[in-house]
Design a protein around this motif. Structure first.
Motif, PDB file in Angstrom:
ATOM      1  N   THR A  77     -13.983 -13.054   1.433  1.00 11.31           N
ATOM      2  CA  THR A  77     -15.047 -13.996   1.111  1.00 11.31           C
ATOM      3  C   THR A  77     -14.507 -15.301   0.552  1.00 11.31           C
ATOM      4  OG1 THR A  77     -16.557 -12.168   0.608  1.00 11.31           O
ATOM      5  CG2 THR A  77     -17.167 -14.355  -0.218  1.00 11.31           C
ATOM      6  N   THR A  78     -15.069 -16.395   1.048  1.00  9.98           N
ATOM      7  CA  THR A  78     -14.832 -17.732   0.505  1.00  9.98           C
ATOM      8  C   THR A  78     -16.144 -18.217  -0.095  1.00  9.98           C
ATOM      9  OG1 THR A  78     -13.194 -18.202   2.218  1.00  9.98           O
ATOM     10  CG2 THR A  78     -14.110 -20.086   1.033  1.00  9.98           C
ATOM     11  N   LEU A  79     -16.083 -18.780  -1.282  1.00  9.03           N
ATOM     12  CA  LEU A  79     -17.273 -19.303  -1.949  1.00  9.03           C
ATOM     13  C   LEU A  79     -17.394 -20.799  -1.697  1.00  9.03           C
ATOM     14  CD1 LEU A  79     -17.047 -17.485  -5.410  1.00  9.03           C
ATOM     15  CD2 LEU A  79     -18.222 -16.736  -3.340  1.00  9.03           C
ATOM     16  N   LEU A  80     -18.573 -21.216  -1.252  1.00  7.92           N
ATOM     17  CA  LEU A  80     -18.874 -22.635  -1.088  1.00  7.92           C
ATOM     18  C   LEU A  80     -19.834 -23.030  -2.203  1.00  7.92           C
ATOM     19  CD1 LEU A  80     -19.500 -22.855   2.771  1.00  7.92           C
ATOM     20  CD2 LEU A  80     -17.373 -23.292   1.523  1.00  7.92           C
ATOM     21  N   PRO A  81     -19.400 -23.811  -3.184  1.00  8.34           N
ATOM     22  CA  PRO A  81     -20.281 -24.162  -4.307  1.00  8.34           C
ATOM     23  C   PRO A  81     -21.519 -24.911  -3.843  1.00  8.34           C
ATOM     24  CG  PRO A  81     -17.998 -24.699  -4.807  1.00  8.34           C
ATOM     25  CD  PRO A  81     -18.058 -24.384  -3.339  1.00  8.34           C
ATOM     26  N   GLY A  82     -22.654 -24.560  -4.430  1.00 13.82           N
ATOM     27  CA  GLY A  82     -23.913 -25.239  -4.146  1.00 13.82           C
ATOM     28  C   GLY A  82     -24.647 -25.508  -5.439  1.00 13.82           C
ATOM     29  N   PRO A  83     -25.580 -26.445  -5.454  1.00 17.58           N
ATOM     30  CA  PRO A  83     -26.284 -26.793  -6.690  1.00 17.58           C
ATOM     31  C   PRO A  83     -27.156 -25.674  -7.230  1.00 17.58           C
ATOM     32  CG  PRO A  83     -27.276 -27.909  -4.806  1.00 17.58           C
ATOM     33  CD  PRO A  83     -26.009 -27.279  -4.316  1.00 17.58           C
ATOM     34  N   ARG A  84     -27.532 -24.716  -6.391  1.00 15.17           N
ATOM     35  CA  ARG A  84     -28.390 -23.614  -6.830  1.00 15.17           C
ATOM     36  C   ARG A  84     -27.695 -22.262  -6.729  1.00 15.17           C
ATOM     37  NH1 ARG A  84     -30.851 -27.230  -3.731  1.00 15.17           N
ATOM     38  NH2 ARG A  84     -32.595 -28.416  -4.609  1.00 15.17           N
ATOM     39  N   GLY A  85     -26.394 -22.290  -6.578  1.00 15.15           N
ATOM     40  CA  GLY A  85     -25.628 -21.059  -6.436  1.00 15.15           C
ATOM     41  C   GLY A  85     -24.658 -21.164  -5.284  1.00 15.15           C
ATOM     42  N   ASP A  86     -23.602 -20.376  -5.335  1.00 18.41           N
ATOM     43  CA  ASP A  86     -22.591 -20.411  -4.283  1.00 18.41           C
ATOM     44  C   ASP A  86     -23.138 -19.841  -2.981  1.00 18.41           C
ATOM     45  OD1 ASP A  86     -20.708 -21.421  -6.072  1.00 18.41           O
ATOM     46  OD2 ASP A  86     -19.956 -19.430  -6.605  1.00 18.41           O
ATOM     47  N   HIS A  87     -22.690 -20.415  -1.875  1.00 11.12           N
ATOM     48  CA  HIS A  87     -22.909 -19.823  -0.564  1.00 11.12           C
ATOM     49  C   HIS A  87     -21.669 -18.984  -0.235  1.00 11.12           C
ATOM     50  CE1 HIS A  87     -26.106 -22.726  -0.516  1.00 11.12           C
ATOM     51  NE2 HIS A  87     -25.259 -23.732  -0.487  1.00 11.12           N
ATOM     52  N   LEU A  88     -21.881 -17.852   0.436  1.00 20.90           N
ATOM     53  CA  LEU A  88     -20.779 -16.942   0.737  1.00 20.90           C
ATOM     54  C   LEU A  88     -20.425 -17.013   2.216  1.00 20.90           C
ATOM     55  CD1 LEU A  88     -21.968 -13.740  -1.199  1.00 20.90           C
ATOM     56  CD2 LEU A  88     -20.889 -15.801  -2.093  1.00 20.90           C
ATOM     57  N   VAL A  89     -19.136 -17.127   2.497  1.00 24.14           N
ATOM     58  CA  VAL A  89     -18.634 -17.067   3.872  1.00 24.14           C
ATOM     59  C   VAL A  89     -17.662 -15.896   3.930  1.00 24.14           C
ATOM     60  CG1 VAL A  89     -17.421 -18.271   5.713  1.00 24.14           C
ATOM     61  CG2 VAL A  89     -18.869 -19.564   4.125  1.00 24.14           C
ATOM     62  N   VAL A  90     -18.025 -14.866   4.677  1.00 17.92           N
ATOM     63  CA  VAL A  90     -17.236 -13.638   4.727  1.00 17.92           C
ATOM     64  C   VAL A  90     -16.658 -13.489   6.131  1.00 17.92           C
ATOM     65  CG1 VAL A  90     -17.187 -11.192   4.168  1.00 17.92           C
ATOM     66  CG2 VAL A  90     -18.939 -12.656   3.137  1.00 17.92           C
ATOM     67  N   ASP A  91     -15.339 -13.409   6.214  1.00 14.85           N
ATOM     68  CA  ASP A  91     -14.658 -13.245   7.496  1.00 14.85           C
ATOM     69  C   ASP A  91     -14.170 -11.820   7.653  1.00 14.85           C
ATOM     70  OD1 ASP A  91     -14.499 -15.874   8.949  1.00 14.85           O
ATOM     71  OD2 ASP A  91     -13.712 -16.511   7.008  1.00 14.85           O
ATOM     72  N   PHE A  92     -14.480 -11.235   8.816  1.00 10.74           N
ATOM     73  CA  PHE A  92     -14.041  -9.884   9.142  1.00 10.74           C
ATOM     74  C   PHE A  92     -13.093  -9.970  10.333  1.00 10.74           C
ATOM     75  CE2 PHE A  92     -18.187  -9.477   7.155  1.00 10.74           C
ATOM     76  CZ  PHE A  92     -18.013  -8.421   6.267  1.00 10.74           C
ATOM     77  N   PRO A  93     -11.869  -9.470  10.198  1.00 12.14           N
ATOM     78  CA  PRO A  93     -10.896  -9.574  11.300  1.00 12.14           C
ATOM     79  C   PRO A  93     -11.282  -8.695  12.477  1.00 12.14           C
ATOM     80  CG  PRO A  93     -10.030  -8.217   9.525  1.00 12.14           C
ATOM     81  CD  PRO A  93     -11.317  -8.787   9.017  1.00 12.14           C
ATOM     82  N   ALA A  94     -10.730  -9.049  13.637  1.00 17.50           N
ATOM     83  CA  ALA A  94     -11.043  -8.333  14.872  1.00 17.50           C
ATOM     84  C   ALA A  94      -9.773  -7.889  15.563  1.00 17.50           C
ATOM     85  CB  ALA A  94     -11.857  -9.232  15.803  1.00 17.50           C
TER      86      ALA A  94
END
Length: 400
Positions: A60-77
């Motif tokens: 997971t990578t966190l993208l900071p936002g004014p109302r809370g972080d957005h989550l970007v989760v990468d799953f390998p293939a």
């Protein structure tokens, strides 16, 4: 290998055996209240999600936002050179903190009730369950999978929209994790939506002694709203005035008033026409001032007969013994953006139930295992290449 009948039986059985774990996970997530804008509670839920996805190879990578972080989760293939499949969802809810005090998460019969269980804590649990099943079956995703979870969807994703847009380039297809229609049909199109605030500034005065010196912002606002109902006759547009505030006292001419207005559009043309009407509004009182502020905006995602993704999902579902149909949805969501851009997009792959944003919100427990099996199979089945789309051969998964 194709999704054989033997593999389908194995997957259906494994999904049924995993159902209780997904239910427990849903209940855990639902008990972590996450109202939009409550950064402390959203952060607590985000940590829980990050830990859960890490257990099934998600980074997971966190993208900071004014109302809370957005989550970007990468799953390998198995093949990291392929374009990624983008899953989109959210982890905020409409329910204020403290709702659980009077409405606890509970199972009653075939239903799991509670704030946010359908929209969309169960979907977040399903994703974790699906990747867990892939590990259990020794079957990695057919192509890289990226999951984007925003923290402000329930107010139109004013910041989260950029997080979704950031990961659209290079995506082979986009799948939304919102709930399906109550009858289980997935969502093949969505109306556009705009949430705006119309503010009127007038001039205060004593309502008895100097009424002629005042300019009532409340009267101007009411007249504008009535006028708008006459002006907005565009086919494909729906208008809802959801909130009005203004004035201070009954003996004071109101100096300020505003209304929050929700607009829904079936086509981009209706959206452009209606927004043009708002842009051209003029005060009906000479000394009043009008200001329009767009609070959130989602483009219309019209239904496309050429969207091969629905046919792919139907083929995978059929191999599992499921019959999946699709239909346009009246609401808007984060799939509006990719759908409006013409990317292969489908929504409604979350849990089945009813009552989102209402006190009877629930998911159907009997529908959970089939949806888990379908989501798992979609992750493990390669998206069809252009030549296979043309031949109608849509199934090609790395099943053991």
């Amino acid at each position: 290998m194709n999704l054989t009948s033997r593999a389908a039986r194995a997957l259906n059985g494994a999904a049924e055996a995993t159902r209780d774990a997904v239910v427990e996970r849903t209940m855990t997530l639902a008990r972590l209240e996450s109202p939009t804008g409550d950064t402390q509670r959203l952060t607590a839920l985000a940590r829980e999600l990050v830990d859960g996805y890490a257990q099934c190879t998600g980074h997971t990578t966190l993208l900071p936002g004014p109302r809370g972080d957005h989550l970007v989760v990468d799953f390998p293939a198995e093949d990291m050179s392929l374009p990624h499949l983008l899953l989109v969802g959210h982890y905020d809810t409409v329910w204020p903190a403290g709702t659980l005090d009077t409405w606890p998460v509970a199972i009653r019969g075939d239903r799991l009730h509670g704030p946010g269980v359908l929209d969309m804590k169960a979907a977040l649990a399903l994703v974790q369950g699906a990747f867990g099943l892939l590990e259990q079956l020794g079957c990695p995703p057919a192509q890289p999978v990226r999951l984007v979870l925003v923290s402000d969807e329930e107010i139109g994703s004013p910041d989260g929209r950029a997080a979704v847009a950031q990961h659209l380039p290079g995506a082979a297809a986009v799948i939304g994790l919102e709930p399906p229609h109550p009858d289980g049909r997935v969502k093949t199109a969505r109306r556009g939506s705009t949430r705006l605030r119309l503010t009127v500034t007038g001039r205060e005065a004593h309502a008895g002694l100097d009424a002629a010196q005042g300019v009532s912002a409340v009267d101007e606002l009411v007249d504008q709203l009535i006028r708008l109902r006459t002006l907005i006759r565009t086919r494909g547009t729906a208008v809802n005035t959801g909130r009005i505030e203004g004035g201070t006292r009954a003996n004071v001419i109101a100096g300020r008033a505003h209304a929050e207005i929700g607009l829904r559009f079936t086509t981009p043309e209706a959206q452009r026409t209606t927004m043009g009407i708002f842009g051209a509004l003029k005060p009906m009182r000479a000394q009043a001032r009008l200001d329009t502020e767009v609070l959130s905006d989602r483009p219309a995602w019209p239904e496309q007969s050429s969207n091969w993704l629905i046919h792919h999902v139907q083929a995978v579902a059929a191999a599992l013994g499921q019959d999946i149909a699709g239909a346009p949805a009246g609401g808007a969501g984060d799939t509006n953006l990719p759908g409006s851009l013409g990317l292969p997009t489908l929504d409604g792959l979350g849990a089945t139930g009813a009552g989102p944003h209402a006190r009877h919100e629930h998911i159907l427990l009997t529908a959970l295992a089939p949806r888990l099996a379908l989501l798992t199979a979609l992750l493990a089945t390669a998206l069809p290449t252009p030549d296979r789309r043309a031949r109608g051969n849509l199934l090609n998964g790395p099943w053991r």
